[in-house]
Structure formats: structure tokens, C-alpha cells
Design a protein around this motif. Structure first.
Motif, PDB file in Angstrom:
ATOM      1  N   LEU A   1       0.855  -1.228  -0.007  1.00 54.24           N
ATOM      2  CA  LEU A   1      -0.010  -0.103  -0.079  1.00 54.24           C
ATOM      3  C   LEU A   1       0.878   1.408  -0.039  1.00 54.24           C
ATOM      4  N   GLN A   2       2.013   1.230   0.725  1.00 52.56           N
ATOM      5  CA  GLN A   2       2.745   2.251   0.916  1.00 52.56           C
ATOM      6  C   GLN A   2       4.221   1.949   1.323  1.00 52.56           C
TER       7      GLN A   2
ATOM      8  N   TRP B   1      -0.146   7.861   7.436  1.00 50.90           N
ATOM      9  CA  TRP B   1      -0.655   7.355   6.067  1.00 50.90           C
ATOM     10  C   TRP B   1      -1.761   6.553   6.202  1.00 50.90           C
ATOM     11  N   ALA B   2      -1.784   5.570   7.140  1.00 53.73           N
ATOM     12  CA  ALA B   2      -3.066   4.456   7.181  1.00 53.73           C
ATOM     13  C   ALA B   2      -3.966   5.069   7.789  1.00 53.73           C
TER      14      ALA B   2
ATOM     15  N   LEU C   1      -5.235   8.064   7.373  1.00 50.01           N
ATOM     16  CA  LEU C   1      -5.896   8.753   6.126  1.00 50.01           C
ATOM     17  C   LEU C   1      -6.451   8.130   5.032  1.00 50.01           C
ATOM     18  N   HIS C   2      -5.866   6.877   4.784  1.00 49.31           N
ATOM     19  CA  HIS C   2      -5.947   6.189   3.537  1.00 49.31           C
ATOM     20  C   HIS C   2      -6.605   4.711   3.759  1.00 49.31           C
ATOM     21  N   VAL C   3      -6.309   4.219   4.707  1.00 48.98           N
ATOM     22  CA  VAL C   3      -6.745   2.767   4.983  1.00 48.98           C
ATOM     23  C   VAL C   3      -8.038   2.889   5.635  1.00 48.98           C
TER      24      VAL C   3
ATOM     25  N   ARG D   1      -7.462  -1.965   8.743  1.00 47.42           N
ATOM     26  CA  ARG D   1      -6.279  -1.808   9.187  1.00 47.42           C
ATOM     27  C   ARG D   1      -5.772  -2.920  10.125  1.00 47.42           C
TER      28      ARG D   1
END
Length: 168
Positions: A44-45, A67-68, A70-72, A77
Motif C-alpha cells: 500500500l505504501q 498515512w494509514a 488517512l488512506h486505509v 487496518r
């Protein structure tokens, strides 16, 4: 296989973490790299250490937790895995747990790093090197990956040498 030992699949991601750690060192940062993998096994990143600019909170593990967040999706998670070249410090362990990420797999332990740094004359850092589960007891953890220890040790020895040159 012992669940506390990285699997062959885990080693693939850990090798990428070492590549990111090498990139960080070459950019003037500390040699740490991390990869966030989703529940389906897709990367993912990726992130590397970015503390060279003076912000000592720019650890890749904490950046991935941010980042997670905001995006996962929150319900995905816990099924994600963070692979990292070095065991999370207390700050990163807390961030990981607060965001609700799942398993952590690391190449080198905090205790290995303390020993390697001591051997080359680096003073202990300002934060106690606690194990991940001392800070985040519910997070599943695997590591260290002993087959990567020599390569990781060499990166940290190079970083210590650079620090010594910079201090003189």
C-alpha cells in the motif's frame, strides 16, 4: 513455523525495507525503511527515514501509521502488516497501536541496534529502547530476521561512521 519468526514471504518485504534503509542512509538520514502491506498482500505504501532535516519524529513507521489513518479504512487496518528494517521505537509502537494497524515484522531488534551502536561508540538515544509489546501489548510481532542481521548491522555501522565524521 514459529509465529514470532519471519516467514519466507515476510523476508521478501523485509529485503525491500533494507533497500529503503540504504536509500535513507545515502540521502543523509538514519538507515530505516518500512513497507505497509494490505490484507490482500498488496504493498500500500513505502517509506524511509527522513530525520536528517532535524525532525526526529520522521520515522518511516510513524509516517506509515499517519498515512494509514488517512488512506486505509479503520476496519481493514488490523489486517494490514507493517514490515520494517528495525523494531519500532516506543513512539512508533504507540502510533501503530493508536491507528489500529495489525502485525509488525521487523528485520533487526531494538536490542540488536543498541548493541551495534554501543560497539561503535554511539551513545544511547533519549528514549528507552522498549520492545514493541512493552508499549503496544496487543500487536502481533515477528522478528528479528537473523539472516538479514549482517547487512543491517553494516548499514548502522556506516551511519555511525558518518555521525562521527559529522561531529568532528
Amino acid at each position: 513455523m514459529d509465529p514470532s519468526e519471519p516467514s519466507p514471504d515476510d523476508l521478501t518485504h523485509l529485503r525491500r525495507c533494507l533497500e529503503l534503509a540504504r536509500e535513507a542512509l545515502e540521502a543523509g538520514d538514519e538507515p530505516f525503511g518500512s513497507v505497509l502491506v494490505g490484507p490482500d498482500g498488496a504493498v500500500l505504501q513505502e517509506e524511509r527515514n527522513r530525520t536528517g532535516g532535524g525532525d526526529q519524529t520522521r520515522h518511516p513507521e510513524l509516517d506509515l501509521a499517519r498515512w494509514a489513518a488517512l488512506h486505509v479504512a479503520a476496519d481493514e487496518r488490523p489486517s494490514c502488516t507493517v514490515y520494517t528494517s528495525g523494531e519500532h521505537c516506543p513512539m512508533c509502537s504507540a502510533g501503530h497501536a493508536q491507528v489500529g494497524l495489525g502485525r509488525i515484522v521487523y528485520a533487526g531488534s531494538s536490542q540488536q541496534l543498541v548493541e551495534w551502536r554501543r560497539e561503535v561508540g554511539v551513545r544511547p538515544g533519549p528514549v528507552l529502547p522498549l520492545a514493541i509489546n512493552d508499549v503496544a501489548p496487543g500487536v502481533p510481532v515477528a522478528g528479528p530476521a537473523l539472516e538479514l542481521a549482517d547487512e543491517l548491522r553494516e548499514l548502522h555501522t556506516r551511519a555511525a561512521g558518518r555521525r562521527a565524521r559529522d561531529d568532528s
